[in-house]
Each structure stands twice: as structure tokens, then as C-alpha cells.
Design an enzyme around this catalytic site. Structure first.
Site, mmCIF file in Angstrom:
data_model
loop_
_atom_site.group_PDB
_atom_site.id
_atom_site.type_symbol
_atom_site.label_atom_id
_atom_site.label_comp_id
_atom_site.label_asym_id
_atom_site.label_seq_id
_atom_site.Cartn_x
_atom_site.Cartn_y
_atom_site.Cartn_z
ATOM 1 N N ASP A 151 0.868 -1.174 0.000
ATOM 2 C CA ASP A 151 0.000 0.000 0.000
ATOM 3 C C ASP A 151 0.905 1.225 0.000
ATOM 4 O OD1 ASP A 151 -1.770 -2.091 0.523
ATOM 5 O OD2 ASP A 151 -3.038 -0.869 1.830
ATOM 6 N N LYS A 215 -6.844 3.120 -3.525
ATOM 7 C CA LYS A 215 -7.289 3.126 -2.132
ATOM 8 C C LYS A 215 -7.531 4.559 -1.686
ATOM 9 C CE LYS A 215 -5.344 1.891 2.424
ATOM 10 N NZ LYS A 215 -4.281 1.172 3.147
ATOM 11 N N LYS A 251 -10.174 0.066 -2.780
ATOM 12 C CA LYS A 251 -10.134 -0.185 -1.347
ATOM 13 C C LYS A 251 -10.454 1.088 -0.569
ATOM 14 C CE LYS A 251 -7.045 -1.438 2.470
ATOM 15 N NZ LYS A 251 -5.709 -1.882 2.878
#
Lengths: 315, 283
Positions: A151, A215, A251
Site C-alpha cells: 500500500d 485506495k 479499497k
């Protein structure tokens, strides 16, 4: 170089591509998200939604106070969220800081959790304020420790200053480091991007640069994964699929604490990107407190009476 | 040209619930009718649903730590403040009780004054409880041994229909540091919601007392089985229906009590737990 045949990676081509994107209808996006939030999901659909949501949770602990013990406890919870009920699925992944990756991976492997991947927040998370060398090093470090998902955060300062090329190059470089070994999720920190137009631009920028997932947030800044922001990102992955035939995951993270919030997200996915996205491969929810609420709702459905937080583990 | 004064249009009160310091309508949107002795319409209080109960329990649980950790002195002060507010609105309560129940105006008046005195009586217990119920226990070893009474947590109250019993049950539960969800039956809804307005202006932290109006038959089974409610005062429940509630409450070992009328410190202690601490001598 060519990225999906849409841009060549130069600042000029990026600006050209991003500028031709239409602006987001703010009122329309907010009312659409609010309208979808009124959908009522009951009985068998609710049970399915709860279990699907559990399998999509990226069970997260990103605190300065994290300890190996806490991470191991979280791993055990990830594999068997409800120790009294083996029919509850494992969560989507464990999400930790870099130095905890090895501890998490080793513990997961030792308790029969080989199927649960470890995600690491790299590239000087959460601010992203470090040199490129450090960010690359950070990412390599996480991958060699066993992270299957990275991430990364984008440089919001550069993005807001219009330096799209810089942001793009960073993502491309981290993408190269990940190679085949790790999935790449790109965090925008939508709370700092201010407008929906910026969220849409950032989504395309990241997807073009090779992100596997986009995300919303780090969880350190509010507002985070608000429904309209997720709606805009889901529209982006849907349209990107039409352009390139490649499905990118989404996400949302931050602020999703209750089962109701999670189910609203699933409705958004189904109605915007489509049912193909209703899988942990393409939709994840970054959360920590949410899992307990999902488990309590599941208990309520099977027992017929309201559950208490005393009967689920404290993270 | 002289104009005749027009008859004034009353501003009617919309009765709602009291959850987490706010006044929401019932999630279900339902209401029921309260009428006077002569059948005249008085009000449409909210008919609470199990989901309102769920929300109220969440609020009560969230308020629990702060309220139980507040100093006994502070809790007593806030409860006394509520008595001050009650006193100022005594006439309103008197007329509401006289209007909605079977008792006379004179009896309503004395009941309200008694209720205020009752509340003050319980408020006074906040800093005296430990002295009365706590103890240093004699043990056969080199230890100090203390027993300390602690509040149970979240207590649900199925109130009986009389105003003074309603006041009595709440005061007894909250003075020790419990937070409450009060289920109010029938016509008591009218003075109960005025009492909620008193609470809202008394510096009482949100969620310590939550009031749901409606049907005990509908709400009590959900409260009895709710795993996050630690105690249940079922004084207002019909004797024949108490057994089923006790059975449902057994799942989380809920303390379920029904009390007789009148003030008593045993009502406070009924929803407290004794914690015993051992401490070695000379360390």
C-alpha cells in the site's frame, strides 16, 4: 514507453489525458451515493453481505504503539475471526507497518493462515514525505520480508501542485519494485485532495501507472472513505475497464466502522462497478473496528438476540 | 376600526424519544395515542421499536465509562441539579400527571413533590455508598482485604406506570454509576418526556439516561435477551410475564429484579457488584 496505449508517461501526455476527463457532478455524486445508502439489505442477503464483507476486510493495525504480540493476535483473528464458529471466512489480508511484516507472515504460516496475505504500508506512510531512494528501499524491504501487497501513498503536495508527471513516475517506479511479487495499492488520501475532480484524476493517474488497486485513504486523515468518494473511484475503475479491458480493485479505508457502513459500500460496488467487483480480489475494506461489528451482527442473526462487544476479541 | 382578537392556535408538542442526549423520533416512525380520563386526545408519543432499544443501549454503553469514573461528588452534584430543574417545573408535571392518569390534581401535586424529594434522597447516596457497602475484611493471612461496590454497567428499566416509581427506579440505578435505558409504558410517556427535557438541561452526560416510550410487551423481551445489558429492573412487568424475561436474561447472567414501592438503598446495591482486592501487608 506506452501505458495501455493511452499515455506515453510524459508530463504533457498526462496533462492532456487528465484534462479531457469530464468533471464530477458533485451534487449528483452525493445524491446518488445517499440514495444507494437507503437500500435495505435483510435476511439471507444480509448474511451474505456480512460474510462477503468479512472476507474483504484488510484487518489493519497502523499504530506507533504496535507490538509483535498485538500483530500476532491480529493474525490469529484474521484466520479465524470468530473462534467459536469455523464457518466464518478468513479476512482479505492483514495490513501492518513494514517492520511487522515478517512477524505477521511467520505467525500466519504457523497457524494455518497461508491463504491470508500480508499487506505493508510502504513509501514513508502516511505522509509520503521522503526521497525516492528511501521509498524504493522501504518497498523492497517489505517485499523481502514477505509482503504480498504494497500500500503506497502518493505525494499529495506534488499532485495538488499539478506535477502529475512526478506522481506518475513514483507509482511506476514502485510498480517496478513490486514486479510479479506483490500487488500494488495506491493511496490517494482523498481527504487531502479536496475535490471529487481531483479524486477522479488521481484514480486515472494511478491506474495508468500500473496500480492493481486504488485506495482512498491512510486512515490518518478525516474525511476518509466517504460514499461519494468511493462512488467516484468505482466509476473510474468501471470506465477504465471499458477503455483497457483490465479490472482495477478499489479499497476504501478509514471511517468504515459499522456493518451498516460496510453494506452501503457493497451496494455502491454492485450498482456502480458491477457484481464482478464483489470479490476480495477487486474490493477490500481497510478497517480494524469494523470486523467486530460484522461479527456481532452475524451473531445477532444466528442467535436472534443482540450481541455484546464483551464476546468478541479486543484488538 | 376595531379588530376582534383572534383565538390563538396552540403549539402542540411532538413527543419523541430520548437517546444519547438527543430527541429522535422512533426509527420505525410509529406513534401511539394518549388520552385523558374523559377520552379527549392529549398526545401522540413515539412507539419505540427494538432498533431504538439497540441504539439506546449503544449510547448507554458508550456513556458508561465516563459516568462510572466521574467522582461520586460530581455525580451527586449533577443529580441534585436535576432535582433543581424538576422543582422549577413541578407544576407542569402535576398537570400532566393529573391529565393522563386516574389520580386527582391534589394527589398529583403531592406525588410530584415526593418524587423530587425521593430524587434528592438518592442523590445524597452517591458519596456515602462506599462507606456503607464497602468493607475491610478480616482474613487469615498477612493481607489487607477490601470489598468495594462497583456499578454493574448498563441497566434497563421497565418502569411501572406511576411517576414516582419511574423516578425512583432511575435514581437508584444511576446514582452508583450505572447508565440506563428506561422503557416507559402508556400514558406515563407524557411526564416521562418532560422529565427527559429536564435531563437535557441538567449537565447530565449524553447517554446516561435514555428514555423509550411505547409498549413493554414489545420491548422487554429484547432488553432481557440483549447481551450488552447487565441488569434489568422489571418492576413494571406483569407478574405472569416475568418468568420468560428471567429465562431470556440467563444467557449473559443478567441481574433481573423487581422491587416493592418505597425508597431503599438496597435498590441501589441491587445493580452493583462487589469487587474484592487483596493487598499484602508491608509492601
Amino acid at each position: 514507453m506506452s501505458f495501455y496505449g493511452l499515455v506515453d508517461g510524459s508530463e504533457k501526455s498526462l496533462v492532456q489525458f487528465l484534462d479531457q476527463l469530464s468533471g464530477v457532478d458533485q451534487v449528483g455524486a452525493e445524491s446518488r451515493a445517499a440514495m444507494l445508502a437507503t437500500r435495505s439489505i435483510k435476511t439471507t442477503s444480509k448474511k451474505w453481505a456480512i460474510e462477503t464483507a468479512i472476507s474483504m476486510v484488510d484487518l489493519t493495525t497502523l499504530e506507533g504503539a504496535d507490538t509483535p504480540g498485538k500483530v500476532r493476535a491480529l493474525c490469529s483473528k484474521a484466520v479465524r475471526p470468530d473462534p467459536t464458529d469455523p464457518t466464518v471466512p478468513s479476512v482479505g489480508a492483514i495490513c501492518v507497518y513494514n517492520d511487522m511484516v515478517e512477524i505477521a507472515r511467520t505467525h500466519l504460516d504457523s497457524i494455518g493462515g497461508k491463504h491470508v496475505p500480508v499487506a505493508a504500508v510502504s513509501t514513508a506512510f502516511p505522509s509520503g514525505r521522503a526521497s525516492m531512494e528511501v521509498k524504493i528501499q522501504d518497498t523492497q524491504d517489505a517485499i523481502s520480508a514477505g509482503a504480498a501487497e504494497i500500500d503506497m501513498v502518493i505525494d499529495r503536495g506534488a499532485f495538488l501542485a499539478g506535477k502529475y508527471g512526478l506522481v506518475f513516475d513514483e507509482i511506476v517506479k514502485i510498480r517496478d519494485v513490486c514486479g510479479e511479487k506483490a500487488h500494488l495499492k495506491v493511496i490517494f488520501e482523498t481527504g487531502e485532495l479536496v475535490t471529487y475532480d481531483n479524486v477522479r484524476k488521481a484514480s486515472y493517474l494511478a491506474m495508468l501507472a500500473g496500480a492493481d488497486f486504488i485506495k482512498t485513504s491512510t486512515g490518518k486523515v478525516a474525511p476518509a472513505a466517504t460514499p461519494p468518494v468511493v462512488l467516484v473511484m468505482l466509476e473510474a475503475v468501471r470506465d477504465f475497464y471499458t477503455l483497457t479491458q483490465r479490472r482495477i480493485g478499489v479499497k476504501p479505508a478509514g471511517g468504515i466502522r459499522t456493518t451498516k457502513d460496510a453494506i452501503k459500500q457493497l451496494v455502491l460496488v454492485n450498482e456502480t462497478a458491477g457484481p464482478e467487483w464483489l470479490t476480495p480480489q477487486l474490493f477490500r475494506i481497510g478497517a480494524s473496528a469494523l470486523l467486530n461489528d460484522l461479527l456481532m451482527q452475524r451473531m445477532k442473526m444466528s442467535d436472534g438476540y443482540y450481541a455484546s462487544p464483551n464476546y468478541v476479541t479486543i484488538d | 376600526m376595531a379588530t376582534k382578537k383572534q383565538a390563538r392556535v396552540d403549539v402542540k408538542k411532538t413527543y419523541k424519544l430520548f437517546i444519547n442526549g438527543a430527541f429522535p423520533r422512533s426509527e420505525s416512525g410509529r406513534v401511539f395515542e394518549v388520552t385523558a380520563k374523559n377520552g379527549a386526545f392529549i398526545a401522540n408519543p413515539a412507539l419505540a421499536s427494538r432498533k431504538d432499544l439497540r441504539d439506546a443501549v449503544t449510547a448507554a454503553r458508550a456513556a458508561q465509562t465516563g459516568w462510572s469514573k466521574a467522582t461520586a461528588y460530581n455525580r451527586g452534584q449533577i443529580l441534585y441539579r436535576i432535582a433543581e430543574m424538576l422543582e422549577g417545573r413541578a407544576e407542569q408535571f402535576e398537570s400532566e400527571i393529573a391529565l393522563t392518569s386516574q389520580i386527582t390534581a391534589l394527589k398529583a401535586q403531592s406525588q410530584v413533590l415526593d418524587a423530587i424529594d425521593r430524587w434528592v434522597w438518592y442523590a445524597g447516596w452517591s458519596d456515602k455508598l462506599q462507606a456503607v457497602s464497602g468493607a475491610t475484611n478480616p482474613v487469615a493471612g498477612p493481607f489487607f482485604n477490601f470489598s468495594i461496590s462497583e456499578p454493574q454497567g448498563v441497566v434497563a428499566i421497565a418502569s411501572s406506570v406511576s411517576f414516582i416509581d419511574f423516578i425512583d427506579a432511575i435514581a437508584a440505578a444511576v446514582v452508583s454509576g450505572n447508565t440506563t435505558v428506561v422503557l416507559v409504558p402508556g400514558s406515563l410517556a407524557v411526564p416521562a418526556m418532560s422529565f427527559a427535557e429536564v435531563l437535557a438541561t441538567s449537565d447530565l452526560p449524553a447517554g446516561v439516561i435514555n428514555i423509550l416510550t411505547g409498549s413493554l410487551d414489545e420491548l422487554a423481551p429484547w432488553a432481557a435477551s440483549h447481551m450488552d445489558i447487565d441488569g434489568f429492573d422489571i418492576t413494571g412487568i406483569d407478574k405472569k410475564k416475568r418468568g420468560a424475561l428471567k429465562e431470556a436474561g440467563a444467557e449473559n447472567l443478567k441481574r433481573i429484579h423487581a422491587f416493592s414501592k418505597g425508597q431503599s438503598p438496597t435498590k441501589i446495591l441491587a445493580f452493583m457488584e462487589s469487587k474484592t482486592v487483596w493487598h499484602s501487608v508491608g509492601v
